[in-house]
Design a protein around this motif. Structure first.
Motif, mmCIF file in Angstrom:
data_model
loop_
_atom_site.group_PDB
_atom_site.id
_atom_site.type_symbol
_atom_site.label_atom_id
_atom_site.label_comp_id
_atom_site.label_asym_id
_atom_site.label_seq_id
_atom_site.Cartn_x
_atom_site.Cartn_y
_atom_site.Cartn_z
ATOM 1 N N ASN A 20 0.889 -1.407 0.157
ATOM 2 C CA ASN A 20 0.433 0.265 -0.057
ATOM 3 C C ASN A 20 0.815 1.401 -0.068
ATOM 4 O OD1 ASN A 20 0.770 0.214 2.713
ATOM 5 N ND2 ASN A 20 -1.257 -0.336 4.015
ATOM 6 N N GLU A 21 0.574 2.376 0.092
ATOM 7 C CA GLU A 21 0.793 4.375 0.364
ATOM 8 C C GLU A 21 2.208 3.727 1.301
ATOM 9 O OE1 GLU A 21 0.497 5.981 -2.038
ATOM 10 O OE2 GLU A 21 -0.338 4.973 -3.469
ATOM 11 N N GLU A 22 2.443 2.869 2.110
ATOM 12 C CA GLU A 22 2.960 2.307 3.583
ATOM 13 C C GLU A 22 4.444 1.874 2.924
ATOM 14 O OE1 GLU A 22 1.018 2.268 7.071
ATOM 15 O OE2 GLU A 22 0.346 4.240 7.157
ATOM 16 N N GLY A 23 3.908 1.379 2.460
ATOM 17 C CA GLY A 23 5.000 -0.565 1.690
ATOM 18 C C GLY A 23 4.772 -1.603 1.846
ATOM 19 N N ILE A 24 5.904 -2.399 2.085
ATOM 20 C CA ILE A 24 5.365 -3.870 2.001
ATOM 21 C C ILE A 24 4.449 -4.355 2.601
ATOM 22 C CG2 ILE A 24 5.860 -6.280 1.183
ATOM 23 C CD1 ILE A 24 8.783 -4.826 -0.038
ATOM 24 N N ILE A 25 3.020 -5.183 2.144
ATOM 25 C CA ILE A 25 2.092 -5.374 3.549
ATOM 26 C C ILE A 25 2.595 -6.856 3.730
ATOM 27 C CG2 ILE A 25 0.141 -6.198 4.131
ATOM 28 C CD1 ILE A 25 -0.889 -3.977 2.012
ATOM 29 N N GLU A 26 2.948 -7.398 2.967
ATOM 30 C CA GLU A 26 3.201 -9.310 2.536
ATOM 31 C C GLU A 26 4.309 -9.847 0.765
ATOM 32 O OE1 GLU A 26 0.711 -13.712 2.737
ATOM 33 O OE2 GLU A 26 -0.018 -11.679 1.769
ATOM 34 N N ASP A 27 4.497 -10.623 1.609
ATOM 35 C CA ASP A 27 5.551 -10.835 0.199
ATOM 36 C C ASP A 27 6.132 -12.341 1.021
ATOM 37 O OD1 ASP A 27 8.000 -11.270 -0.719
ATOM 38 O OD2 ASP A 27 9.181 -10.357 -0.255
ATOM 39 N N LYS A 28 5.275 -13.691 -1.008
ATOM 40 C CA LYS A 28 5.116 -14.344 -0.326
ATOM 41 C C LYS A 28 5.835 -15.307 -1.568
ATOM 42 C CE LYS A 28 -0.115 -14.818 -1.475
ATOM 43 N NZ LYS A 28 -0.570 -15.726 -0.983
ATOM 44 N N PHE A 29 5.894 -16.650 -1.792
ATOM 45 C CA PHE A 29 6.033 -17.550 -3.106
ATOM 46 C C PHE A 29 5.227 -18.132 -2.902
ATOM 47 C CE2 PHE A 29 10.502 -15.226 -1.969
ATOM 48 C CZ PHE A 29 10.815 -14.816 -3.523
ATOM 49 N N ILE A 30 4.380 -18.553 -4.302
ATOM 50 C CA ILE A 30 3.011 -19.091 -4.793
ATOM 51 C C ILE A 30 4.279 -19.680 -5.961
ATOM 52 C CG2 ILE A 30 1.814 -18.371 -4.282
ATOM 53 C CD1 ILE A 30 1.234 -17.646 -7.011
ATOM 54 N N ILE A 31 3.949 -21.359 -6.074
ATOM 55 C CA ILE A 31 4.382 -22.610 -6.945
ATOM 56 C C ILE A 31 2.672 -22.721 -8.016
ATOM 57 C CG2 ILE A 31 5.468 -24.564 -7.561
ATOM 58 C CD1 ILE A 31 5.154 -24.820 -4.239
ATOM 59 N N VAL A 32 3.334 -22.192 -8.824
ATOM 60 C CA VAL A 32 2.228 -21.848 -10.127
ATOM 61 C C VAL A 32 3.296 -23.061 -11.529
ATOM 62 C CG1 VAL A 32 2.079 -19.593 -9.390
ATOM 63 C CG2 VAL A 32 4.055 -20.341 -11.614
ATOM 64 N N ARG A 33 1.494 -23.229 -12.873
ATOM 65 C CA ARG A 33 1.799 -23.711 -13.295
ATOM 66 C C ARG A 33 1.405 -23.477 -14.532
ATOM 67 N NH1 ARG A 33 -0.422 -26.758 -16.431
ATOM 68 N NH2 ARG A 33 -2.144 -27.272 -16.074
ATOM 69 N N LYS A 34 1.557 -22.968 -15.231
ATOM 70 C CA LYS A 34 1.159 -22.014 -16.766
ATOM 71 C C LYS A 34 -0.208 -22.698 -17.670
ATOM 72 C CE LYS A 34 1.714 -19.544 -21.544
ATOM 73 N NZ LYS A 34 2.407 -19.420 -22.979
ATOM 74 N N VAL A 35 -0.766 -22.339 -17.450
ATOM 75 C CA VAL A 35 -2.418 -23.414 -18.386
ATOM 76 C C VAL A 35 -2.675 -23.219 -19.997
ATOM 77 C CG1 VAL A 35 -4.933 -22.948 -18.428
ATOM 78 C CG2 VAL A 35 -3.932 -22.341 -15.674
ATOM 79 N N GLU A 36 -2.310 -24.189 -19.953
ATOM 80 C CA GLU A 36 -2.491 -24.726 -21.628
ATOM 81 C C GLU A 36 -4.121 -23.875 -21.628
ATOM 82 O OE1 GLU A 36 0.385 -24.134 -22.806
ATOM 83 O OE2 GLU A 36 1.793 -24.937 -21.722
ATOM 84 N N ASP A 37 -3.995 -23.851 -23.467
ATOM 85 C CA ASP A 37 -4.910 -23.700 -24.110
ATOM 86 C C ASP A 37 -6.360 -25.449 -23.729
ATOM 87 O OD1 ASP A 37 -5.099 -21.271 -24.217
ATOM 88 O OD2 ASP A 37 -4.219 -21.672 -26.621
ATOM 89 N N PHE A 38 -5.557 -26.416 -23.878
ATOM 90 C CA PHE A 38 -5.880 -27.556 -23.879
ATOM 91 C C PHE A 38 -5.830 -28.452 -22.458
ATOM 92 C CE2 PHE A 38 -1.042 -28.129 -24.691
ATOM 93 C CZ PHE A 38 -0.670 -28.916 -23.532
ATOM 94 N N ASP A 39 -5.273 -27.578 -21.527
ATOM 95 C CA ASP A 39 -5.990 -27.835 -19.937
ATOM 96 C C ASP A 39 -7.486 -28.531 -19.929
ATOM 97 O OD1 ASP A 39 -3.066 -28.173 -19.476
ATOM 98 O OD2 ASP A 39 -3.371 -26.627 -18.351
#
Length: 264
Positions: free
Chosen positions: A167-186
Motif C-alpha cells: 500500500n502507500e506505506e510499503g510492503i504488507i506481505e511478501d510470499k512465493f507461490i508455486i505455479v504452472r502455466k495453464v495451456e489452452d488444452f488443459d
C-alpha cells in the motif's frame, strides 16, 4: 568359416567390438589350436547381428547376456515392453526439455525487448500449485518438487512467483507461490487460477553486477507508481515477480526479472 577381419568388414564392426562380445560370452567362435586364429561360422554371424540389433535398441549388455543364455519368446516380449516404456519416458522427457529450451529462448527475447520498458499487457493464467515461505527455504523444496513439471526431478525456480502486496506505506506481505502455466488444452485443473487482464509489465535487471547486491524493491515500487501516475492507471497493490534468466559478468550474476503489476 570366416576370419575376424572378414566378419568385421562385412558386418561393419571393429575387431575390438568382436573381442568385447567374445569376452562377454555373447559370441563363441572356434579358435584354431595351432595358430590361435578365430573362425566364425554362420551361426556366430547370427549371434553378432542379434547382439548388434539389441545394442542399437540400447539394451544393456547384462540383458543381452541373459538372452544369450536362455529366453523364451514371452521373455523377449517382456524385455522389449520394458525397453518400450523406457523409450516412451525418454520421449516425454525430451518433449519437456524442448519446451523449456523454447521458453528460455522466448525469455531472452523478452529481456532484449522489454528491459527498462513499461507497457500494459495481460498476465496469462497460472494455476497455483502450492506455496513456500521463500525461495531460500530449502527445507520446503520437496513441496516444490511435487508441484512442478521438472526435468528429471530437478527443482526449477522458474515455477516460483514472488507475490508482493503493498500500500502507500510499503510492503504488507511478501510470499512465493508455486505455479504452472495453464495451456489452452488443459481440461483438469486442480488449483486456483490466477490471472489479470491488465498489468503494467516490465523487465528489470537485478544481481550483484548491476546493483552491488542492493535491494531493488523500493526502486521497482517507485518506478511502477511513477508509470501508473503518468499513464493514468491505478495499481491494485500487487506485484508478481518471475525469474527469467541469470547470466554473469566479471564473475558476478546478472538476474533478469519479469514484473507484472495489476491495474484497474
Amino acid at each position: 568359416m570366416y576370419t575376424i577381419g572378414q566378419v568385421a568388414k562385412f558386418l561393419g564392426v571393429s575387431r575390438d567390438t568382436l573381442k568385447f562380445y567374445e569376452d562377454k560370452e555373447l559370441v563363441k567362435p572356434n579358435q584354431d589350436i595351432e595358430n590361435g586364429y578365430r573362425k566364425y561360422s554362420h551361426f556366430d554371424i547370427y549371434d553378432i547381428t542379434t547382439v548388434n540389433f539389441y545394442r542399437e535398441m540400447d539394451i544393456e549388455i547384462k540383458k543381452i547376456q541373459e538372452l544369450r543364455k536362455s529366453k523364451s519368446i514371452e521373455g523377449i516380449q517382456l524385455l522389449l515392453e520394458e525397453k518400450e516404456q523406457d523409450v516412451l519416458e525418454e520421449i516425454e522427457y525430451k518433449k519437456l526439455l524442448l519446451k523449456k529450451l523454447q521458453i528460455v529462448k522466448e525469455d531472452c527475447e523478452k529481456i532484449k525487448q522489454f528491459l527498462g520498458e513499461y507497457i500494459v499487457k495481460e498476465m496469462e493464467p497460472l494455476e497455483i500449485k502450492g506455496q513456500i515461505e521463500h525461495f531460500t527455504a530449502y527445507d520446503e523444496y520437496e513441496t516444490l518438487q511435487k508441484n512442478t513439471d521438472s526435468l528429471k526431478k530437478a527443482v526449477t525456480l522458474t515455477s516460483l512467483r514472488r507475490v508482493i502486496s503493498f500500500n502507500e506505506e510499503g510492503i504488507i506481505e511478501d510470499k512465493f507461490i508455486i505455479v504452472r502455466k495453464v495451456e489452452d488444452f488443459d481440461k483438469e485443473i486442480e488449483g486456483e487460477i490466477l490471472s489479470h487482464s491488465k498489468c503494467i509489465y516490465t523487465v528489470i535487471e537485478n544481481g550483484r553486477w548491476s546493483t552491488g547486491g542492493k535491494n531493488m524493491d523500493d526502486y521497482v515500487g517507485a518506478s511502477l507508481r511513477k508509470v501508473a501516475l503518468e499513464q493514468g492507471y491505478e495499481l491494485l497493490g500487487l506485484v508478481y515477480v518471475n525469474l527469467l534468466l541469470t547470466t554473469y559478468e566479471d564473475g558476478l550474476e546478472r538476474v533478469f526479472l519479469e514484473i507484472y503489476a495489476p491495474i484497474k
